[in-house]
Each structure stands twice: as structure tokens, then as C-alpha cells.
Write a protein that holds these residues in place. Structure first.
Motif, PDB file in Angstrom:
ATOM      1  N   ASP A 296      38.388  25.325  38.445  1.00  0.00           N
ATOM      2  CA  ASP A 296      38.603  25.383  37.000  1.00  0.00           C
ATOM      3  C   ASP A 296      40.019  25.884  36.736  1.00  0.00           C
ATOM      4  O   ASP A 296      40.746  26.244  37.655  1.00  0.00           O
ATOM      5  CB  ASP A 296      37.547  26.263  36.312  1.00  0.00           C
ATOM      6  CG  ASP A 296      37.561  27.700  36.793  1.00  0.00           C
ATOM      7  OD1 ASP A 296      38.606  28.167  37.288  1.00  0.00           O
ATOM      8  OD2 ASP A 296      36.529  28.365  36.661  1.00  0.00           O
ATOM      9  N   SER A 297      40.429  25.885  35.482  1.00  0.00           N
ATOM     10  CA  SER A 297      41.801  26.254  35.145  1.00  0.00           C
ATOM     11  C   SER A 297      42.104  27.711  35.466  1.00  0.00           C
ATOM     12  O   SER A 297      43.251  28.078  35.706  1.00  0.00           O
ATOM     13  CB  SER A 297      42.073  25.975  33.667  1.00  0.00           C
ATOM     14  OG  SER A 297      41.178  26.727  32.867  1.00  0.00           O
ATOM     15  N   ALA A 298      41.080  28.564  35.515  1.00  0.00           N
ATOM     16  CA  ALA A 298      41.313  29.989  35.777  1.00  0.00           C
ATOM     17  C   ALA A 298      41.544  30.274  37.256  1.00  0.00           C
ATOM     18  O   ALA A 298      42.346  31.136  37.608  1.00  0.00           O
ATOM     19  CB  ALA A 298      40.127  30.811  35.276  1.00  0.00           C
ATOM     20  N   THR A 299      40.847  29.569  38.143  1.00  0.00           N
ATOM     21  CA  THR A 299      40.948  29.876  39.569  1.00  0.00           C
ATOM     22  C   THR A 299      41.697  28.833  40.379  1.00  0.00           C
ATOM     23  O   THR A 299      42.242  29.144  41.425  1.00  0.00           O
ATOM     24  CB  THR A 299      39.550  30.025  40.189  1.00  0.00           C
ATOM     25  OG1 THR A 299      38.878  28.769  40.094  1.00  0.00           O
ATOM     26  CG2 THR A 299      38.751  31.113  39.515  1.00  0.00           C
ATOM     27  N   SER A 300      41.685  27.610  39.944  1.00  0.00           N
ATOM     28  CA  SER A 300      42.309  26.486  40.654  1.00  0.00           C
ATOM     29  C   SER A 300      41.694  26.221  42.026  1.00  0.00           C
ATOM     30  O   SER A 300      42.262  25.497  42.825  1.00  0.00           O
ATOM     31  CB  SER A 300      43.813  26.700  40.813  1.00  0.00           C
ATOM     32  OG  SER A 300      44.430  26.847  39.565  1.00  0.00           O
TER      33      SER A 300
ATOM     34  N   SER B 136      29.069  42.331  59.637  1.00  0.00           N
ATOM     35  CA  SER B 136      30.448  42.105  59.239  1.00  0.00           C
ATOM     36  C   SER B 136      30.442  41.486  57.848  1.00  0.00           C
ATOM     37  O   SER B 136      29.491  40.810  57.453  1.00  0.00           O
ATOM     38  CB  SER B 136      31.126  41.154  60.226  1.00  0.00           C
ATOM     39  OG  SER B 136      30.441  39.922  60.247  1.00  0.00           O
ATOM     40  N   ARG B 137      31.464  41.711  57.115  1.00  0.00           N
ATOM     41  CA  ARG B 137      31.560  41.195  55.756  1.00  0.00           C
ATOM     42  C   ARG B 137      32.015  39.745  55.800  1.00  0.00           C
ATOM     43  O   ARG B 137      33.024  39.418  56.439  1.00  0.00           O
ATOM     44  CB  ARG B 137      32.535  42.025  54.921  1.00  0.00           C
ATOM     45  CG  ARG B 137      32.087  43.466  54.816  1.00  0.00           C
ATOM     46  CD  ARG B 137      30.763  43.543  54.080  1.00  0.00           C
ATOM     47  NE  ARG B 137      30.206  44.873  54.202  1.00  0.00           N
ATOM     48  CZ  ARG B 137      28.946  45.115  54.388  1.00  0.00           C
ATOM     49  NH1 ARG B 137      28.075  44.151  54.493  1.00  0.00           N
ATOM     50  NH2 ARG B 137      28.503  46.341  54.475  1.00  0.00           N
ATOM     51  N   LEU B 138      31.286  38.869  55.124  1.00  0.00           N
ATOM     52  CA  LEU B 138      31.567  37.440  55.177  1.00  0.00           C
ATOM     53  C   LEU B 138      32.298  36.950  53.934  1.00  0.00           C
ATOM     54  O   LEU B 138      32.672  35.795  53.858  1.00  0.00           O
ATOM     55  CB  LEU B 138      30.256  36.657  55.308  1.00  0.00           C
ATOM     56  CG  LEU B 138      29.424  36.989  56.544  1.00  0.00           C
ATOM     57  CD1 LEU B 138      28.094  36.270  56.458  1.00  0.00           C
ATOM     58  CD2 LEU B 138      30.165  36.579  57.801  1.00  0.00           C
ATOM     59  N   ILE B 139      32.484  37.817  52.958  1.00  0.00           N
ATOM     60  CA  ILE B 139      32.992  37.373  51.670  1.00  0.00           C
ATOM     61  C   ILE B 139      34.438  37.774  51.508  1.00  0.00           C
ATOM     62  O   ILE B 139      34.817  38.893  51.796  1.00  0.00           O
ATOM     63  CB  ILE B 139      32.175  37.976  50.508  1.00  0.00           C
ATOM     64  CG1 ILE B 139      30.697  37.666  50.702  1.00  0.00           C
ATOM     65  CG2 ILE B 139      32.662  37.477  49.171  1.00  0.00           C
ATOM     66  CD1 ILE B 139      29.807  38.297  49.688  1.00  0.00           C
ATOM     67  N   SER B 140      35.248  36.856  51.025  1.00  0.00           N
ATOM     68  CA  SER B 140      36.621  37.212  50.676  1.00  0.00           C
ATOM     69  C   SER B 140      36.750  37.157  49.167  1.00  0.00           C
ATOM     70  O   SER B 140      35.914  36.610  48.470  1.00  0.00           O
ATOM     71  CB  SER B 140      37.607  36.239  51.327  1.00  0.00           C
ATOM     72  OG  SER B 140      37.358  34.938  50.872  1.00  0.00           O
ATOM     73  N   SER B 141      37.772  37.733  48.661  1.00  0.00           N
ATOM     74  CA  SER B 141      37.958  37.826  47.229  1.00  0.00           C
ATOM     75  C   SER B 141      38.738  36.631  46.704  1.00  0.00           C
ATOM     76  O   SER B 141      39.545  36.029  47.406  1.00  0.00           O
ATOM     77  CB  SER B 141      38.727  39.118  46.912  1.00  0.00           C
ATOM     78  OG  SER B 141      39.154  39.133  45.585  1.00  0.00           O
ATOM     79  N   LEU B 142      38.538  36.322  45.423  1.00  0.00           N
ATOM     80  CA  LEU B 142      39.348  35.291  44.785  1.00  0.00           C
ATOM     81  C   LEU B 142      40.810  35.713  44.765  1.00  0.00           C
ATOM     82  O   LEU B 142      41.709  34.886  44.730  1.00  0.00           O
ATOM     83  CB  LEU B 142      38.872  35.049  43.341  1.00  0.00           C
ATOM     84  CG  LEU B 142      37.595  34.256  43.203  1.00  0.00           C
ATOM     85  CD1 LEU B 142      37.141  34.241  41.747  1.00  0.00           C
ATOM     86  CD2 LEU B 142      37.748  32.841  43.702  1.00  0.00           C
ATOM     87  N   ASP B 143      41.070  37.022  44.792  1.00  0.00           N
ATOM     88  CA  ASP B 143      42.444  37.522  44.801  1.00  0.00           C
ATOM     89  C   ASP B 143      43.179  37.151  46.075  1.00  0.00           C
ATOM     90  O   ASP B 143      44.403  37.159  46.119  1.00  0.00           O
ATOM     91  CB  ASP B 143      42.468  39.054  44.655  1.00  0.00           C
ATOM     92  CG  ASP B 143      41.871  39.505  43.334  1.00  0.00           C
ATOM     93  OD1 ASP B 143      41.914  38.706  42.369  1.00  0.00           O
ATOM     94  OD2 ASP B 143      41.384  40.636  43.271  1.00  0.00           O
TER      95      ASP B 143
END
Length: 166
Positions: A57-61, A157-164
Motif C-alpha cells: 500500500d502507499s504507506a508501506t510500499s 528464536s524471534r521470526l518477526i522483523s519490523s516494517l522499520d
């Protein structure tokens, strides 16, 4: 040439991975071009899980995956003493936040939610992400005996990364 992200195809891959691991679980799917949704009840935790795969979307691309786990009803939480304190856990949660999600015209659910780039999570890792979110919440809410520190509560272990990070 760059192929556009196919929400329905990624949702199908997630559904296939879930049904192979969670035998007998009925995963409902609502496919779409710009977004596809999956819902099921986690057989171990007995929580309703809503997965939403969205095109860029326009916010995240970037295409994203929203993982939501229903942990209660907002109206019921407001009636309980300290029920709204669920939201005070947000700064302490490592992989997700507590939010509100309208389910229909008269129901608002309290959910654990995490939105991440779809490319950051493989279809066969989604169940691990869901379990991480549930265990982190249980730890922060004090449901795990002796687990006040995230390092104690789960060694996953953590599998998630941030949109940042995109």
C-alpha cells in the motif's frame, strides 16, 4: 520484469503449512487480489487467529502479513476491574502489541497483533510466529509461573522483523 505480489498465493501457502502441522484444523480463507484473509482456531491455545495478507500500500510500499490473535472481548474487558490494563503490556511485549479489532457491527475484539513484511516470514514459519506471540503475552501477563523475564519464557528464536527494517 518484477512480478506483482500475489496475496492469494501466499495465503494458500500459509494455509497449506498450517493444515500440515495442525492436523484437523479448519482454516477458512477469503481470497482477494489486494488482500487475503485466513482464520482458524488454534487447537492448543483455543484462540481465534486471523491472518491478513495485504499487497503493498502507499504507506508501506511492501506486501505485509498481519497476524492477529483474539484474546478477549473489549466490552467484557471494560467491565472487569483492571480489564483495560491489558494495553499497559504493550511496551513489554517483544513480538506484538495489544490492540482492538472490529469483528462485526457490534463486536470489538482485544487482539494480539503484529504486522510485518510478508517477505520476512516464510509460510511455514507463521505458526511459530503465532506461538511466539501467545507465549510472550502469557509471560508479560504473568500467566507463566516464574517467568517475569522474556528470556525465561520461551527459548524460541524471534521470526518477526519490523516494517522499520524494510
Amino acid at each position: 520484469m518484477h512480478q506483482p505480489f500475489d496475496c492469494a498465493q501466499f495465503a494458500n501457502a500459509i494455509r497449506d503449512a498450517l493444515t500440515q502441522t495442525l492436523t484437523g484444523v479448519d482454516v477458512a480463507e477469503e481470497p482477494g487480489d489486494d488482500a487475503s484473509a485466513l482464520t482458524f482456531v488454534h487447537p492448543v491455545h483455543e484462540a481465534t487467529v486471523v491472518l491478513l495478507v495485504e499487497a503493498a500500500d502507499s504507506a508501506t510500499s511492501v506486501p505485509t502479513l498481519l497476524v492477529s490473535i483474539v484474546i478477549g472481548d473489549w466490552l467484557e474487558a471494560q467491565e472487569k476491574e483492571g480489564g483495560a490494563q491489558l494495553f499497559a503490556l504493550n511496551p513489554r511485549l517483544m513480538t506484538c502489541a495489544v490492540g482492538l479489532m472490529p469483528l462485526n457491527d457490534d463486536e470489538i475484539a482485544v487482539v494480539l497483533c503484529r504486522r510485518a513484511p510478508a517477505a520476512a516470514i516464510a509460510a511455514d514459519e507463521v505458526l511459530g510466529v503465532i506461538d511466539d506471540m501467545i507465549w510472550d503475552y502469557a509471560n508479560c501477563a504473568g500467566w507463566l509461573e516464574g517467568a517475569s523475564d522474556p528470556a525465561i519464557a520461551g527459548g524460541r528464536s524471534r521470526l518477526i522483523s519490523s516494517l522499520d527494517e524494510v
